[in-house]
Design an enzyme around this catalytic site. Structure first.
Site, PDB file in Angstrom:
ATOM      1  N   SER A 152       0.857  -1.189   0.000  1.00 58.63           N
ATOM      2  CA  SER A 152       0.000   0.000   0.000  1.00 58.63           C
ATOM      3  C   SER A 152       0.886   1.231   0.000  1.00 58.63           C
ATOM      4  O   SER A 152       2.052   1.177   0.412  1.00 58.63           O
ATOM      5  CB  SER A 152      -0.898  -0.009   1.246  1.00 58.63           C
ATOM      6  OG  SER A 152      -1.516   1.252   1.455  1.00 58.63           O
ATOM      7  N   TYR A 155      -1.302  -0.230  10.669  1.00 57.32           N
ATOM      8  CA  TYR A 155      -1.402  -0.581   9.256  1.00 57.32           C
ATOM      9  C   TYR A 155      -0.155  -0.103   8.500  1.00 57.32           C
ATOM     10  O   TYR A 155       0.447  -0.860   7.721  1.00 57.32           O
ATOM     11  CB  TYR A 155      -2.657   0.028   8.651  1.00 57.32           C
ATOM     12  CG  TYR A 155      -2.954  -0.396   7.241  1.00 57.32           C
ATOM     13  CD1 TYR A 155      -3.498  -1.652   6.968  1.00 57.32           C
ATOM     14  CD2 TYR A 155      -2.706   0.447   6.162  1.00 57.32           C
ATOM     15  CE1 TYR A 155      -3.778  -2.054   5.673  1.00 57.32           C
ATOM     16  CE2 TYR A 155      -2.981   0.064   4.861  1.00 57.32           C
ATOM     17  CZ  TYR A 155      -3.522  -1.190   4.622  1.00 57.32           C
ATOM     18  OH  TYR A 155      -3.792  -1.573   3.318  1.00 57.32           O
TER      19      TYR A 155
END
Length: 305
Positions: free
Chosen positions: A173, A186
């Site tokens: 990501s 995250y």
């Protein structure tokens, strides 16, 4: 003299590879054939994992699909067969548990054979501020988003190295390239995934295993349900990405042996700015783009999914 020659060599190769990348930016690389390759995809029961499964199915690959969601996995298998997959194997696997990964990996090697393309796609997000995120969720995020990559790679890399043929695909990501509010766990997990993938790429080259390729994919937020509720401040600049588009770009990157894929392309420019701007200026710029408050409206994937 050795220093002089080594320096010339480095400058020459760096110039060559820079020009090569510029050429590939204009002229598409040749795509390799993945028909007959055995592709293992984690998190294949829904969302992006399902889309990747269908893309590889249409290309004639043998699919090995992992997920903890049995019903979703059955649906992906059905859709994969409808899209031309001749061999589809599904396994229930909890990617947050190392021993479960090793157990299912051994089962795959017995029943299907060696995996030649490993796609580490399974991921979770909590969307909470650091102090409001329970320890158990922090651990779960790291286990699924980062540590699972270690265990799946340990399970399937030896066969790739033995044949000097294979591909390690990391679905990371842009959160693995830049920190963000409400994404501490995250971001940490995705930074870890990116670092691990980069290390594997360098290690394979150092060991002379040039036939084992790596591709790291770093998309901005995708409209898969995982980031449901997130609203982008300037959607024409940083849009919520269409997962179908990202899946197509990902499979193309794998087939072209592209080491890094970042979407949208404006992120490349933003990363350059981040590397040269003072930290305070970077924060101002991120605030302008709405990144600092991106997760304020986060809801996440509905529980029923």
């Amino acid at each position: 003299m050795n220093f002089f020659l080594e320096t010339l060599k480095v400058l020459g190769l760096s110039t060559y590879y820079l020009l090569e990348s510029l050429v590939f930016f204009v002229v598409p690389r040749r795509k390799k054939n993945v028909s007959g390759e055995t592709v293992l995809i984690t998190g294949a029961a829904s969302g992006f994992g399902r889309l990747l499964s269908l893309k590889f199915a249409r290309l004639g690959a043998t699919l090995v699909l992992w997920d903890i969601n049995q019903e979703g996995l059955k649906e992906t298998v059905r859709l994969a067969r409808e899209n031309g997959a001749l061999r589809v194997h599904s396994y229930i696997c909890d990617c947050s548990k190392r021993q479960d990964i090793y157990r299912v990996a051994d089962q795959v090697k017995r029943e299907v054979g060696d995996v030649s393309i490993l796609v580490n796609n399974a991921g979770i997000v909590t969307g909470k501020t650091f102090l409001n995120c329970p320890d158990s969720l922090v651990e779960k995020t790291m286990e699924v988003n980062t540590m699972a990559h270690f265990w799946t790679t340990k399970a399937f890399l030896p066969a790739m190295m033995a044949s000097n043929h294979g591909h390690l695909v990391t679905i990371a990501s842009t959160a693995g390239l830049c920190g963000a509010t409400r994404l501490s766990d995250y971001c940490a997990s995705k930074f870890g995934a990116v670092g691990f993938a980069e290390s594997m790429d360098v290690e394979m080259k150092t060991l002379g295993k040039n036939g084992v390729k790596t591709t790291t994919v770093c998309p901005y937020t995708m409209n898969t349900g995982m980031f449901d509720g997130v609203q982008n401040k300037w959607p024409h600049v940083l849009p919520m990405l269409d997962p179908e588009y990202v899946a197509e770009k990902t499979v193309t990157a794998v087939r072209q042996n592209q080491e890094m894929l970042i979407l949208p392309r404006i992120i490349y420019f933003l990363l350059v700015l981040k590397s040269i701007l003072p930290t305070k200026a970077s924060v101002v710029f991120l605030d302008y783009l709405g990144v600092l408050h991106l997760m304020d409206t986060f809801k996440g994937r509905p529980k029923k999914e």
